[in-house]
Structures are given as C-alpha cells and as structure tokens.
Design an enzyme around this catalytic site. Sequence first.
Site, PDB file in Angstrom:
ATOM      1  N   GLY A 176       0.833  -1.211   0.000  1.00 55.70           N
ATOM      2  CA  GLY A 176       0.000   0.000   0.000  1.00 55.70           C
ATOM      3  C   GLY A 176       0.859   1.249   0.000  1.00 55.70           C
ATOM      4  N   GLU A 206       9.357   2.825  -2.546  1.00 55.61           N
ATOM      5  CA  GLU A 206       8.635   2.855  -3.833  1.00 55.61           C
ATOM      6  C   GLU A 206       8.122   4.262  -4.088  1.00 55.61           C
ATOM      7  OE1 GLU A 206       5.016   0.517  -3.869  1.00 55.61           O
ATOM      8  OE2 GLU A 206       4.876   0.531  -6.061  1.00 55.61           O
TER       9      GLU A 206
END
Length: 346
Positions: A176, A206
């Site tokens: 997430g 990320e």
Amino acid sequence: MTTTDHLHAFIADLPKAELHVHHVGSASPRIVSELAARHPDSKVPTDPEALVDYFTFTDFAHFIDVYLSVVDLIRTPEDVRLLTYEVARELARQQVRYAELTITPFSSTRRGIDERAFMEAIEDARKAAESEFGTVLRWCFDIPGEAGLEAAEETTRLATDDRLRPEGLVSFGLGGPEIGVPRPQFKPYFDRAIAAGLHSVPHAGETTGPETVWDALTHLRAERIGHGTSSFQDPALLTHLADHRIPLEVCPTSNIATRAVRTLDEHPIKEFVKAGIVVTINSDDPPMFGTDLNSEYAVAARLLNLDEQGLAALAKNAVDVSFLDEPGKARIKDEIDSYTATWLAP
Ligand SMILES: O=C(O)c1cccc(C(=O)CC[C@H]2O[C@@H](n3cnc4c(=O)[nH]cnc43)[C@H](O)[C@@H]2O)c1
Ligand SMILES: [Zn+2]
C-alpha cells in the site's frame, strides 16, 4: 529476425522465477470483466477494452483506489480459487517455474470471506497449479499498511496461527501507500511473523525516500526489499544493500505506471547493478500495468544492455534469493543453464 526479436524469443522460453507479484493485481482483463459483470454495483468496467483506460493511473493513490475496486469484486472462496488458479496458468505460460505471490488476506476477510475457506481456496489452487502446470507457488501475506494496526494484527494472526496458516506461506510483507504510513510501527508484527519462521519482505522506497528503506532494514529486518527505487539517492544505502546482499525486487514498468519514476530511461536499475546490488526483475500487478514478466525482462535487457547470458544470470538471481528449498533452486538453475546452452549452441 532482428537482435531484439531474437532476445525476446529467448526470454519467452527462458525458465524464470517471479518474486514480486500481487494476487489481485494479477487478475487478467477477462477475469476482471467477468467478475464486474457479475457485480453490476461495481464501478469496474465490464468491457476488457475499457479496462485499459480504467487501468491508467494519475498517481500511486489513484492506483490503490482502482486496485481496491478490483479487490471488491472478489467475494467468494470460489472467486479466490479461480483467480489464484488463473494467475498460475498465466505464470506457467511465461515459463515461470516458481513464484512468490503477495496476497492480502485482510482485504478478503474484512469483506466477509471466511478465513478458513480463503486459506483452502488458495491452497487448493496452489496444489492444482503445481500438478497441472508444473509451476510452484508460495505465498507472501502482506499488511495493507494504510489500513492501520488492526490490519497488521489480523494479517499477523492469519499468518502465524498454526490452525490457519497455509502450507505455502513463506514470507511476510507490507504494501500500500508509504506516505503517512511509517514502517517502524509494524515492528512488533514483523517480529512475531519472523519468530514464526516467515521471511521479511516489505515494500519500501517505492513512493518515499531512502529513509523508508533504512526503516524496513532496521525495524522490519527486511531480507529483500519490494522496489527500493529511491535507494539510489543514498550512496551509503547502496553500499549497505550490496555488502549485506539485500536484493531489490525491481518492477520497472510498475514504477512508470504509478508515476513513481518518470520514464524507463530514468529508472535507477543501472545504478543498482553498478553498486553491486543483487537485482531481481518482477511484474508487480501485470495486467493493471499493461505488462508481464517477459516484457519486464525485455525492459531489463534494454536498460542493462544484456545478452542471453546476462538475462540468464538475472533469472538465476531470482532463483538464488527466493525462499524455495535448495534442491528446488538447483533444479531451476540447471534448467536455465541447459536452456541457455542449447540456445547459444552453434
Ligand atoms: O482492503 C482494505 O480494506 C484496505 C483498506 C485501506 C488500505 C488498503 C490498501 O492500501 C491496500 C493496498 C494493496 O495494494 C497492494 N499493492 C499492489 N501493488 C502494490 C505496489 O506496487 N505497492 C504497494 N502495494 C501494492 C498491496 O498488496 C495491498 O494489498 C486496503
Ligand atoms: Zn508490489
């Protein structure tokens, strides 16, 4: 045949391992449109062609929003079994011999799927895939971090309770959004999962900076990093990842699709390899990002200027740092070697 076509043909039949691919994110357009047609209350299009637009993301938050709309379509244990089996079929088509599939059980159990039926569905599909396609599947259960500590507790319980924990489970992750979801808060849950014998493979770096990768290493005892894209901003981190042989699960096209990186040519994969980091190539959420593992290997070949031997080495990296047992690793690496030798034989 051009040199590029020749390399693509080599990649297509190269035996491979995939270490970073999400369960729901691997649902094919056909499965998604079938499920959407069954559930007309959903905003997901039923027309596979309309899905291309639907799967075009403005940023990472938009991607998660769309991802959850697909999660909402999976409502029964039979949906879970079918999805898992079809994902395995697609992996087998690409000559993937071994895959660690990231599954988010919290998202399914909180939507009312019975936990035992959920585990039975994935295990049933895993066994069928192995005997029918020869593809070995293992599971990574991930905490959807933005859903908070309730999700962390539930995921840890499902992953560590001996009466529930599926045989194929090998690792524990965290997925997430990263912004506003500090990694250190998940330390107690990772400690419990690691104590129960699971490997630690959180997403980090990320969508946030290298400090998140440090947090994943320090607090969550990460053995591999999901993405780790922003690590290139910190030379000390690059040295640490190389010296401690912490592999990065690189997913190039995913990073473009979620707009974490502007263009493939700007992707830091070259810096990782130059720093001596073990890099693996992965597809993340292939149909949502309009890619598959073979295309990701083709991207890697271009960005890293690899020939057949280089691609075979990349495929062997993934096998080496997987959580498959040693005889299983040796089998796939032998297969990669003999495939490559045959291909290159005059
Ligand atoms: O299921 C819920 O109810 C829920 C509530 C709040 C937040 C969430 C999530 O954030 C779920 C995120 C979901 O995304 C998966 N995923 C797929 N690809 C990626 C990726 O490239 N980077 C991070 N996460 C990704 C992840 O496995 C989670 O299941 C859910
Ligand atoms: Zn991912």
